[in-house]
Design a protein around this motif. Structure first.
Motif, PDB file in Angstrom:
ATOM      1  N   ALA A  24      -9.681   0.026   2.393  1.00  0.00           N
ATOM      2  CA  ALA A  24      -9.808   1.468   2.583  1.00  0.00           C
ATOM      3  C   ALA A  24     -10.143   1.793   4.031  1.00  0.00           C
ATOM      4  CB  ALA A  24     -10.883   2.017   1.656  1.00  0.00           C
ATOM      5  N   LEU A  25     -11.054   1.017   4.610  1.00  0.00           N
ATOM      6  CA  LEU A  25     -11.461   1.261   5.993  1.00  0.00           C
ATOM      7  C   LEU A  25     -10.307   1.028   6.964  1.00  0.00           C
ATOM      8  CD1 LEU A  25     -14.978  -0.154   6.875  1.00  0.00           C
ATOM      9  CD2 LEU A  25     -14.068   2.115   7.367  1.00  0.00           C
ATOM     10  N   GLU A  26      -9.607  -0.075   6.735  1.00  0.00           N
ATOM     11  CA  GLU A  26      -8.473  -0.364   7.623  1.00  0.00           C
ATOM     12  C   GLU A  26      -7.441   0.748   7.569  1.00  0.00           C
ATOM     13  OE1 GLU A  26      -8.250  -5.193   7.972  1.00  0.00           O
ATOM     14  OE2 GLU A  26      -7.234  -4.225   6.290  1.00  0.00           O
ATOM     15  N   VAL A  59       1.105  -0.217  -7.205  1.00  0.00           N
ATOM     16  CA  VAL A  59       0.895   0.536  -5.961  1.00  0.00           C
ATOM     17  C   VAL A  59       1.053  -0.392  -4.755  1.00  0.00           C
ATOM     18  CG1 VAL A  59      -0.871   1.712  -4.588  1.00  0.00           C
ATOM     19  CG2 VAL A  59      -0.530   2.330  -6.980  1.00  0.00           C
ATOM     20  N   THR A  60       0.496  -1.600  -4.868  1.00  0.00           N
ATOM     21  CA  THR A  60       0.605  -2.559  -3.761  1.00  0.00           C
ATOM     22  C   THR A  60       2.066  -2.875  -3.468  1.00  0.00           C
ATOM     23  OG1 THR A  60      -1.481  -3.525  -4.474  1.00  0.00           O
ATOM     24  CG2 THR A  60      -0.147  -4.808  -2.944  1.00  0.00           C
ATOM     25  N   LEU A  61       2.818  -3.142  -4.543  1.00  0.00           N
ATOM     26  CA  LEU A  61       4.228  -3.499  -4.333  1.00  0.00           C
ATOM     27  C   LEU A  61       5.003  -2.329  -3.731  1.00  0.00           C
ATOM     28  CD1 LEU A  61       4.931  -5.658  -7.511  1.00  0.00           C
ATOM     29  CD2 LEU A  61       4.541  -6.415  -5.154  1.00  0.00           C
ATOM     30  N   ILE A  62       4.686  -1.108  -4.188  1.00  0.00           N
ATOM     31  CA  ILE A  62       5.366   0.061  -3.597  1.00  0.00           C
ATOM     32  C   ILE A  62       5.049   0.160  -2.102  1.00  0.00           C
ATOM     33  CG2 ILE A  62       5.480   2.590  -3.533  1.00  0.00           C
ATOM     34  CD1 ILE A  62       5.023   2.616  -6.515  1.00  0.00           C
ATOM     35  N   LEU A  63       3.760   0.008  -1.782  1.00  0.00           N
ATOM     36  CA  LEU A  63       3.363   0.098  -0.368  1.00  0.00           C
ATOM     37  C   LEU A  63       4.074  -0.958   0.466  1.00  0.00           C
ATOM     38  CD1 LEU A  63      -0.463   0.890  -0.536  1.00  0.00           C
ATOM     39  CD2 LEU A  63       1.275   2.262   0.602  1.00  0.00           C
ATOM     40  N   LEU A 112      -0.876   6.949  -2.248  1.00  0.00           N
ATOM     41  CA  LEU A 112      -0.796   5.550  -2.692  1.00  0.00           C
ATOM     42  C   LEU A 112      -2.056   4.799  -2.289  1.00  0.00           C
ATOM     43  CD1 LEU A 112       2.947   4.757  -1.864  1.00  0.00           C
ATOM     44  CD2 LEU A 112       1.915   4.821  -4.143  1.00  0.00           C
ATOM     45  N   PHE A 113      -2.494   5.036  -1.055  1.00  0.00           N
ATOM     46  CA  PHE A 113      -3.726   4.383  -0.618  1.00  0.00           C
ATOM     47  C   PHE A 113      -4.914   4.834  -1.450  1.00  0.00           C
ATOM     48  CE2 PHE A 113      -1.832   2.624   3.176  1.00  0.00           C
ATOM     49  CZ  PHE A 113      -2.590   1.488   3.348  1.00  0.00           C
ATOM     50  N   THR A 114      -4.961   6.147  -1.750  1.00  0.00           N
ATOM     51  CA  THR A 114      -6.068   6.674  -2.538  1.00  0.00           C
ATOM     52  C   THR A 114      -6.090   6.032  -3.929  1.00  0.00           C
ATOM     53  OG1 THR A 114      -5.752   8.731  -1.330  1.00  0.00           O
ATOM     54  CG2 THR A 114      -7.213   8.811  -3.222  1.00  0.00           C
ATOM     55  N   ILE A 115      -4.904   5.952  -4.540  1.00  0.00           N
ATOM     56  CA  ILE A 115      -4.829   5.307  -5.855  1.00  0.00           C
ATOM     57  C   ILE A 115      -5.311   3.866  -5.747  1.00  0.00           C
ATOM     58  CG2 ILE A 115      -3.270   4.531  -7.695  1.00  0.00           C
ATOM     59  CD1 ILE A 115      -1.494   6.977  -6.937  1.00  0.00           C
ATOM     60  N   LEU A 116      -4.841   3.182  -4.679  1.00  0.00           N
ATOM     61  CA  LEU A 116      -5.213   1.783  -4.487  1.00  0.00           C
ATOM     62  C   LEU A 116      -6.731   1.618  -4.400  1.00  0.00           C
ATOM     63  CD1 LEU A 116      -3.451  -0.953  -2.896  1.00  0.00           C
ATOM     64  CD2 LEU A 116      -5.482  -0.426  -1.594  1.00  0.00           C
ATOM     65  N   ILE A 117      -7.381   2.486  -3.621  1.00  0.00           N
ATOM     66  CA  ILE A 117      -8.830   2.272  -3.485  1.00  0.00           C
ATOM     67  C   ILE A 117      -9.576   2.732  -4.737  1.00  0.00           C
ATOM     68  CG2 ILE A 117      -8.799   2.308  -0.952  1.00  0.00           C
ATOM     69  CD1 ILE A 117      -9.985   5.084  -1.044  1.00  0.00           C
ATOM     70  N   ILE A 118      -9.050   3.763  -5.399  1.00  0.00           N
ATOM     71  CA  ILE A 118      -9.704   4.172  -6.644  1.00  0.00           C
ATOM     72  C   ILE A 118      -9.633   3.031  -7.661  1.00  0.00           C
ATOM     73  CG2 ILE A 118      -9.512   5.703  -8.662  1.00  0.00           C
ATOM     74  CD1 ILE A 118      -8.795   7.954  -6.696  1.00  0.00           C
ATOM     75  N   ARG A 119      -8.454   2.382  -7.724  1.00  0.00           N
ATOM     76  CA  ARG A 119      -8.327   1.241  -8.644  1.00  0.00           C
ATOM     77  C   ARG A 119      -9.262   0.122  -8.220  1.00  0.00           C
ATOM     78  NH1 ARG A 119      -6.832   3.046 -13.132  1.00  0.00           N
ATOM     79  NH2 ARG A 119      -6.804   0.876 -13.865  1.00  0.00           N
ATOM     80  N   PHE A 121     -14.974   7.610   0.362  1.00  0.00           N
ATOM     81  CA  PHE A 121     -13.614   7.297   0.825  1.00  0.00           C
ATOM     82  C   PHE A 121     -12.591   8.329   0.366  1.00  0.00           C
ATOM     83  CE2 PHE A 121     -15.261   3.132   2.052  1.00  0.00           C
ATOM     84  CZ  PHE A 121     -14.613   2.989   3.267  1.00  0.00           C
ATOM     85  N   ILE A 122     -12.772   8.826  -0.848  1.00  0.00           N
ATOM     86  CA  ILE A 122     -11.842   9.856  -1.326  1.00  0.00           C
ATOM     87  C   ILE A 122     -11.926  11.091  -0.427  1.00  0.00           C
ATOM     88  CG2 ILE A 122     -11.373  11.451  -3.234  1.00  0.00           C
ATOM     89  CD1 ILE A 122     -12.174   9.041  -5.083  1.00  0.00           C
TER      90      ILE A 122
END
Lengths: 666, 375
Positions: free
Chosen positions: B320-322, B19-23, B288-295, A20-21
């Motif tokens: 992540a897929l969406e 991150v979620t709240l920022i998004l 932001l999305f990348t951070i979200l999925i990494i977390r 994904f990254i």
């Protein structure tokens, strides 16, 4: 659950997260490509679809005569346009519209079938047509007000004014010549537009930057006196009809200043509907057409001979009893008259061709050519009209003896009417050739004089003494009881003048026709202190082909009326005689201390300006404009002006105008 | 199977929450910016969409907080009922009268004044079911019938029901999530390949049968070929990106939202962000999305036992897929799918469900593997 299984899961989670990254890095690079690398191309596309350049033409300025009479003005007219994207049935709609606007159905249907959101259906329609269109009530068909040039006096001075087209662009005459003054710098406004074609204002800063120059145009003040112009046109028309001529030209000039007081061609046209006329009629034939002048040319030959001292008034010229052999040709007098010996003044008085030839022979080819050029023949007068021609004066090296001879009585040389008027005025004006002009000055919308066009002397052609001598000879042509120009006599005022009849060159037969003639009279008065020069020319009259019979009475009628009606107004200043040397170029001879009457006349034009059209202005602009024009104003709504209680163009009768604003401008 | 350590011995993942709240906040701002003209045009109220989205956001926030305090292993008990309810709801949609038809597809279920998009919730149900089922059958992970056939059949029914709406995009996402979870759970690569091989002809047939899908595909391949019809949406999206350039035209200044972009506040919200915020704005959103999925994957990595791991991984893969599919579609990398961008796009169900997923992730994050002393 074993540790091993957990480790495997963690391994796979890591693998998926790396996948994904990688995908997200891919997204980032795609964004970089779209926005930064190929961003410019896409941005250009964006700008193309988001913006629309609107060119706003400020109202075209007026043309006024020397007394402030409005000759050309701008009014608002209704135009019909359509949004083809909103029209579902172009076929039936085009049929209805074509009927209402009197347009071609197929053309309309073609326009309506095109893609896009704008097309004109009919420009500047009548109120009746507009009503019909509105009654149809078709979605996507709109009426817009746009400026239209209007000539309130119709045919009056049509050839001088010319005309302006639908987009307020000068196409002919002064409208074309003074285009850059009459037309203000168009204001370019960049409008945003949404996908539905609606206009969106892009904000103050952007659009103000794109509006260079305010209302920079100027009203034209002409040298024309519309009263004289009207009268000249009337007399010319009568004469052309009476003598069954093909057409005619008449010019009235202020002898001393070169100001044109009237200039008319017949047939004329109505500049409001100029498209209905053939291009032939739209031309200002007084400056664009040249012809053989005939006997009116003789005074210039005699003047040159007198100036050069090769003849004097007391000389007798042998007129060979009416037939004189030059080269392989025999020269005859007009109407086969027979003169034996004539005194020099009588050569002009009786308009002897052979006498003129003899005088020219004494002068010689070279000097004749020089004087023709000095009088302005063969070159443009530089009058402020488009399309002027310089006439044809051939090089003396190419003259056969017969060419030289016929030139002496005005055949075989081509001149324009304006050249003749200018040249004869030089004789009347103590030998100084003035530049003819039609515009006295330019005033801005406040009525302030921006520019004055002073009388311009081109050069001295002959000495004042010679000028006086030739003037007295020409006076005798009219005042003498047996002079050829006696029909031009006016009670109480002595007139100097000369008749002329020339044969037209028939291109089909390749020879001069004896049936097709140009008959004319040129003269000025009062002979002792000339102020007005008048030239009348009739083209191919069927009756009274001789200049003395056909054109001289027209000259007399025009002159008498000028004298009786406008006695006060023609107290025009004589060019200061400062001993100007021959050939010496001078710029300013007489300063006109009296700029067409009074200055407050000009101011009046500005202050009397009608209520402006506020449509499309912001509130701030409306308030500023109203303040400038001293109009009190009430505003209603927000955004941009869409309507107002007093119709633009009308004189302000209400004490307060309400302007309505809306956020959307359509 | 050993019960997981149910002690809450960690704090919820603050970074994920943040991150979620920022998004979500960025989404609110951008939805207003993108929609106020359209809202004014359609409803005469420029705040129409913003108001509703704020309500959804509040509901989502409440749900997220609630779920972050709801012990995640309780979801095991809800796995089968969840999938059953999904079947029922999806089935109800097919029965005329229950579903709300919007734009040729029946995706919304009406319940009084509330309409909600069933398939959004179904995604979560499928993830929970998969996590539970794969954990339960962890010992039989190599047996095709037990470990692959059952989940495949269940998923197939769900996907088939979703395709009947029709909602091709969601079907694809569910299939992809199921496959990812199957892979993470230790499923054999050969099974996965078989699954893919089975799914591909089906997808192909569906694409060819429904002409609009084919058109979308063709448009994606060469949008400039017919810029006025099929390729119009994607070209307008490109133009938005290009128009924004590096630094953007400034918040609120997008021209593309003025009816050029088909759905500026929903599917094409990223295009508006791209135009107003430029590459910088897009980079921030992607980051932001990348951070979200990494977390999310980190939570999965650190979860104390298999169910938590799979659940966290599944939810993360889903988000992540969406996100990826929406962003890739608006940038013309894959065919346009009509899928929302989680947290950012306007849409109640999508926002609430996405926030709920984060709530579950937050709860999982409070349990740490380390506390079990496995080292």
């Amino acid at each position: 659950m074993t540790k091993k299984a957990k480790k495997w899961i963690r391994f796979r989670v890591t693998a998926v997260s790396i996948l994904f990254i990688v995908l997200f890095v891919g997204l980032l690079s795609r964004a970089l490509q779209l926005q930064v690398i190929s961003g410019k191309t896409l941005k250009a596309l964006a700008e193309k679809q988001h913006t629309k350049n609107l060119v706003l033409y400020p109202e075209r300025k007026m043309i006024l005569d020397r007394n402030g009479q409005k000759l050309a003005v701008t009014v608002e007219a209704d135009s019909i346009y359509a949004d083809p994207s909103k029209i579902t049935e172009p076929r039936s709609v085009s049929r209805d519209l074509a009927r209402a606007c009197n347009a071609d159905r197929r053309e309309v249907e073609k326009d309506l079938s095109k893609r896009g959101s704008f097309c004109w259906i009919a420009r500047q329609v009548s109120p009746n047509q507009k009503q019909q269109v509105e009654a149809l009530n078709i979605d996507g068909v709109h009426v817009i007000r746009e400026p239209k040039r209007f000539y309130p006096h119709k045919d009056l001075a049509c050839h001088i004014l010319g005309f302006a087209g639908v987009d307020s662009t000068g196409l002919e005459g002064l409208e074309l010549e003074y285009e850059k003054y009459l037309k203000s710098i168009p204001r370019k406004v960049l409008w945003g537009r949404d996908a539905r074609g609606k206009r969106i204002y892009l904000g103050d800063n952007d659009s103000e930057k794109l509006m260079p120059g305010e209302d920079t145009g100027c009203h034209l003040i002409l040298t024309i006196d519309s009263r004289i112009q009207y009268m000249v046109e009337l007399r010319l028309k009568e004469a052309v009809e009476l003598k069954e001529a093909k057409g005619g030209t008449a010019i009235v000039m202020d002898t001393c200043t070169g100001e044109i007081l009237a200039l008319a061609n017949y047939p004329s046209f109505n500049p409001n509907t100029f498209t209905k006329y053939s291009p032939e009629l739209l031309r200002n034939r007084a400056v664009t057409d040249c012809f053989d002048p005939g006997s009116v040319f003789k005074p210039f030959v005699v003047a040159a001979a007198l100036e050069e001292g090769v003849v004097s008034e007391s000389d007798t010229i042998d007129c060979e009893n009416g037939s004189y052999i030059v080269g392989d040709r025999v020269i005859h007098e007009a109407q086969y008259k027979k003169h034996k010996k004539l005194l020099l003044p009588d050569v002009l008085k009786y308009s002897s061709n052979i006498g003129a030839v003899k005088v020219a022979e004494k002068l010689g080819k070279k000097r004749l050519y020089e004087y023709m050029q000095a009088f302005g023949f063969g070159s443009k007068t530089e009058i402020d009209l488009p399309g002027e021609v310089g006439g044809i004066v051939r090089d003396p090296g190419n003259w056969r003896p017969v060419d030289f001879a016929t030139m002496a009585f005005g055949q075989g040389i081509s001149v324009t009417a304006i050249q003749l008027v200018t040249a004869i005025s030089a004789i009347a004006n103590k030998g100084i050739l003035m530049k003819p002009h039609l515009v006295k000055g330019l005033v801005d919308k406040e009525g302030k004089v921006i520019k004055e066009f002073h009388p311009t002397a081109v050069k001295r052609v002959i000495s004042p003494v010679t000028a006086d001598r030739i003037t007295s000879i020409l006076t005798n042509v009219v005042e003498g009881d047996d002079g050829t120009g006696k029909r031009a006599q006016i009670a109480n005022v002595s007139v100097a003048g000369k008749t002329g009849t020339s044969q037209k060159f028939d291109r089909a037969l390749q020879k001069y026709s004896s049936k097709k003639v140009i008959t004319s009279f040129i003269g000025f008065f009062p002979a002792d202190n000339p102020r007005i020069t008048v030239y009348v020319m009739l083209d191919e009259p069927k009756k009274d082909r001789w200049g003395g019979m056909a054109a001289a009475p027209v000259f007399r009628d025009i002159s008498e009326q000028i004298l009786t009606c406008f006695n006060k107004d023609i107290e025009l200043k004589r060019v200061a005689d400062r001993g100007i040397e021959r050939e010496m170029k001078i710029i300013e001879v007489s300063a006109s201390g009296n700029f067409y009457g009074a200055d407050n006349e000009i101011r009046r034009i500005g202050l009397n300006s009608p209520v402006p059209d506020f449509t499309g202005m912001s509130i701030r602009e409306v308030i500023r404009a109203a303040h400038d024009l001293n109009i009190s104003i009430r505003t209603a709504g927000n955004g941009w002006a869409v309507n107002q209680t007093v119709i633009p163009g009308k004189d302000n009768e209400e004490t307060c105008i309400t302007v309505f604003f809306n956020n959307e401008i359509r | 199977m050993a019960a997981p350590s149910s002690e809450k011995n960690g704090k919820p993942d603050i970074m994920l929450l943040f991150v979620t709240l920022i998004l979500v906040s960025v989404g609110m701002v951008m939805i207003y910016s993108a929609s106020f003209i359209i809202a004014q045009d359609r409803f005469g109220d420029e705040y129409h969409f913003l108001k509703k989205q704020i309500l959804f956001g509040l509901a989502g926030l409440i749900l997220m907080i609630t779920l972050s305090n709801f012990p995640y292993h309780m979801w095991k008990k809800l796995a089968y009922p969840g999938i059953l309810v999904s079947f029922i709801l999806l089935f109800l949609l097919i029965i005329p009268g229950f579903g709300a038809k919007v734009g040729g597809a029946t995706r919304w279920l009406k319940a009084g004044p509330v309409t909600f998009q069933v398939s959004e919730a179904v995604k979560i149900a499928v993830v929970i079911f998969m996590a539970y089922y794969m954990t339960k059958k962890a010992d039989h992970v190599k047996e095709f019938f037990r470990i692959a056939f059952i989940p495949l059949s269940i998923t197939s029914i769900v996907v088939a029901l979703i395709l009947m709406q029709p909602d091709f995009g969601t079907a694809v996402i569910i299939l992809a999530v199921v496959m990812c979870m199957y892979f993470i759970a230790g499923g054999r690569i050969i099974h996965l390949t078989a699954l893919l091989a089975a799914a591909f002809p089906l997808a192909f047939a569906l694409v060819v049968r429904e002409s609009y899908r084919l058109e979308r595909l063709m448009a994606f391949r060469n949008p400039w070929k017919d810029p006025s019809d099929t390729g119009f949406q994607i070209i307008q999206s490109f133009i938005s990106f290009g128009s924004g350039g590096t630094f953007g035209v400034g918040l609120g200044n997008s021209m593309q939202k003025l009816f050029y972009l088909p759905e500026p506040h929903t599917d094409f919200i990223l295009s508006v962000i791209a135009e107003e915020g430029g590459f910088v704005g897009v980079a921030i959103v992607i980051s932001l999305f990348t951070i979200l999925i990494i977390r999310g994957f980190w939570i999965s990595f650190r979860a104390p036992e298999a169910f938590g791991m799979l659940l966290a991984a599944g939810l993360t893969v889903l988000l992540a897929l969406e996100g990826f599919i929406n962003m890739a579609a608006v940038m013309g990398l894959i065919p346009t799918k009509g899928l929302a961008l989680p947290f950012l796009s306007y849409g109640g169900t999508s926002l609430i469900v996405s926030m709920a997923a984060v709530g579950i992730l937050l709860n999982i994050s409070t349990y740490e593997a380390g506390s079990q002393g496995t080292n």
